[in-house]
Write a protein that holds these residues in place. Structure first.
Motif, short mmCIF file in Angstrom:
data_model
loop_
_atom_site.label_atom_id
_atom_site.label_comp_id
_atom_site.label_asym_id
_atom_site.label_seq_id
_atom_site.Cartn_x
_atom_site.Cartn_y
_atom_site.Cartn_z
N LEU A 81 0.71 -1.14 -0.06
CA LEU A 81 -0.14 0.17 0.05
C LEU A 81 0.63 1.20 0.18
CD1 LEU A 81 -2.93 -1.31 2.31
CD2 LEU A 81 -3.00 -0.32 -0.05
N LEU A 82 1.94 1.15 0.55
CA LEU A 82 2.76 2.31 0.43
C LEU A 82 3.42 2.68 -0.95
CD1 LEU A 82 5.26 1.84 3.62
CD2 LEU A 82 3.32 3.36 3.38
N THR A 85 0.44 4.12 -2.79
CA THR A 85 0.28 5.53 -2.51
C THR A 85 1.24 6.24 -3.42
OG1 THR A 85 -0.02 5.06 -0.01
CG2 THR A 85 0.69 7.40 -0.78
N ILE A 86 2.32 5.81 -3.64
CA ILE A 86 3.26 6.50 -4.57
C ILE A 86 2.66 6.53 -6.00
CG2 ILE A 86 5.57 6.46 -5.79
CD1 ILE A 86 6.80 5.33 -3.38
N GLY A 87 2.04 5.41 -6.53
CA GLY A 87 1.56 5.44 -7.77
C GLY A 87 0.24 6.34 -7.73
N SER A 88 -0.43 6.51 -6.86
CA SER A 88 -1.64 7.28 -6.69
C SER A 88 -1.13 8.68 -6.88
CB SER A 88 -2.63 7.15 -5.61
OG SER A 88 -2.96 5.80 -5.21
N THR A 89 0.02 9.23 -6.24
CA THR A 89 0.23 10.50 -6.16
C THR A 89 0.98 10.86 -7.59
OG1 THR A 89 0.96 10.23 -3.92
CG2 THR A 89 1.86 12.18 -5.13
N VAL A 132 6.59 11.53 -0.73
CA VAL A 132 7.09 11.19 0.48
C VAL A 132 6.16 11.59 1.51
CG1 VAL A 132 9.02 11.87 2.31
CG2 VAL A 132 9.62 11.50 -0.41
N VAL A 133 5.62 12.76 1.35
CA VAL A 133 4.75 13.27 2.23
C VAL A 133 3.23 12.22 2.63
CG1 VAL A 133 2.94 14.93 3.10
CG2 VAL A 133 5.28 15.63 2.35
N SER A 134 2.93 11.76 1.28
CA SER A 134 1.79 10.95 1.23
C SER A 134 2.00 9.53 1.95
CB SER A 134 1.42 10.51 -0.13
OG SER A 134 0.86 11.80 -0.78
N VAL A 135 3.00 9.15 1.58
CA VAL A 135 3.60 7.70 2.41
C VAL A 135 3.67 7.83 3.80
CG1 VAL A 135 5.72 6.38 2.42
CG2 VAL A 135 4.94 6.68 0.36
N LEU A 163 14.63 3.17 -1.27
CA LEU A 163 13.78 2.53 -2.01
C LEU A 163 12.37 3.23 -2.37
CD1 LEU A 163 13.27 0.07 -3.93
CD2 LEU A 163 12.21 -1.05 -2.01
N LEU A 164 11.76 3.81 -1.36
CA LEU A 164 10.56 4.64 -1.67
C LEU A 164 10.81 5.80 -2.54
CD1 LEU A 164 8.79 4.25 1.77
CD2 LEU A 164 8.19 3.12 -0.33
N VAL A 165 11.94 6.43 -2.18
CA VAL A 165 12.32 7.79 -2.89
C VAL A 165 12.73 7.24 -4.38
CG1 VAL A 165 14.16 9.52 -3.23
CG2 VAL A 165 12.97 9.07 -0.96
N LEU A 166 13.47 6.28 -4.53
CA LEU A 166 13.81 5.80 -5.83
C LEU A 166 12.69 5.40 -6.75
CD1 LEU A 166 16.48 5.27 -7.79
CD2 LEU A 166 16.56 3.11 -6.53
N PHE A 167 11.67 4.45 -5.83
CA PHE A 167 10.61 4.14 -6.71
C PHE A 167 9.65 5.42 -7.29
CE2 PHE A 167 6.60 1.79 -7.29
CZ PHE A 167 7.29 0.45 -7.98
N ALA A 168 9.54 6.21 -6.35
CA ALA A 168 8.68 7.47 -6.57
C ALA A 168 9.29 8.37 -7.79
CB ALA A 168 8.73 8.72 -5.27
N THR A 169 10.60 8.55 -7.74
CA THR A 169 11.35 9.11 -8.89
C THR A 169 11.15 8.49 -10.11
OG1 THR A 169 13.05 9.79 -7.23
CG2 THR A 169 13.52 10.08 -9.59
N ALA A 170 11.20 7.03 -10.27
CA ALA A 170 10.88 6.36 -11.43
C ALA A 170 9.53 6.64 -11.88
CB ALA A 170 11.33 4.92 -11.06
#
Length: 271
Positions: A81-82, A85-89, A132-135, A163-170
């Motif tokens: 779900l984290l 959340t990135i996909g949603s943002t 990041v804020v959403s996560v 990993l979360l930041v890297l995935f969000a960037t991608a």
């Protein structure tokens, strides 16, 4: 009479950084003034979290061998779900970029004496910060309803955050490309929908061995599953195996692909 010193002109790099910071500030102010889109996209993973825990929690927990109080299943679904959340943002990013294109804002920026790349860099950095804020917000809800990390060390927490930041960037670079090629905001939202649907076709909610055999390879090697399993291993102390390097490889590949797609599309003069 002494000659006054010659004026010091900032370097091209300093000017590019200044322009990127200006565009970042613009996008953050835009998100603050129009929070409804971000709020709607953020509510999707929160509602899924509450739905799967309180409606399906007992049944799903028994299916994966979890505890009767659903604690095991809460821990299992939070990593997925984290990432959802990135996909949603990032869907919001695609809509924002497409809106700028449709309203002529980007065409206006093309005529100004600014670093051309600063326009999309501002969108990317702003989206990563929003992710990041959403996560953090979704993670706080998860902790409030019972999520607990199983003895993760500070280094593992740092690796999970990276990993979360890297995935969000991608995903953000991919979303920017989708926004640039979409004719309007509605098309951008539809084009970016796989970014939130792919986690449903991964190991986010059920283990891979519970999926149909013909579908298992698709779910196992799509971008979300390795990232979910890596995040799950870092936070819960389970095995990571080959998922760690596979997740990083997916992130780097998507970042390069999204960057190349976005910059080439942005540099292309409109007909």
């Amino acid at each position: 009479m002494s000659t006054p010193p010659a004026p010091v002109h900032p370097s091209r790099f300093a000017l590019a950084v200044r322009d990127c910071a200006t565009m970042l500030r613009r996008n953050l102010l835009h998100a603050r003034r129009y929070p409804s889109l971000t709020l709607n996209l953020l509510l999707t993973p929160v509602m899924l979290l509450l739905l799967f825990v309180y409606v399906f929690g007992d049944t799903m927990s028994a299916g994966i061998g979890g505890a009767p109080d659903r604690a095991g299943y809460i821990a299992y679904i939070v990593p997925g779900l984290l990432l959802m959340t990135i996909g949603s943002t990032t869907i919001g990013t695609a809509v924002s970029v497409s809106t700028d294109m449709a309203e002529g804002v980007i065409a206006r920026f093309r005529t100004m004496a600014i670093h051309r790349g600063s326009v999309i860099v501002g969108h990317v950095v702003g989206s990563v910060l929003q992710s990041v804020v959403s996560v953090v917000l979704v993670g706080a809800v998860a902790v409030a309803i019972g999520f607990r990390s199983s003895g993760a060390t500070a280094l593992e927490w740092l690796a999970a955050f990276g990993l979360l930041v890297l995935f969000a960037t991608a995903l953000t670079w991919i979303a920017v490309g989708m926004g640039l090629v979409s004719p309007n905001a509605e098309a951008a939202s539809n084009n970016a929908m796989p970014l939130i649907l792919l986690p449903l076709l991964s190991s986010a909610f059920v283990p891979l061995h519970a999926l149909p055999g013909w579908f298992r390879p698709v779910a196992e090697y799509q971008p979300f599953t390795p990232a979910i399993e890596t995040l799950r291993g870092l936070l819960l102390g389970t095995g990571i195996g080959h998922n760690g390097w596979l997740a990083v490889a997916w992130c780097l590949a998507l970042t390069v692909l999204g960057y190349a797609w976005s910059t080439s599309t942005f540099k292309r003069d409109p007909k």
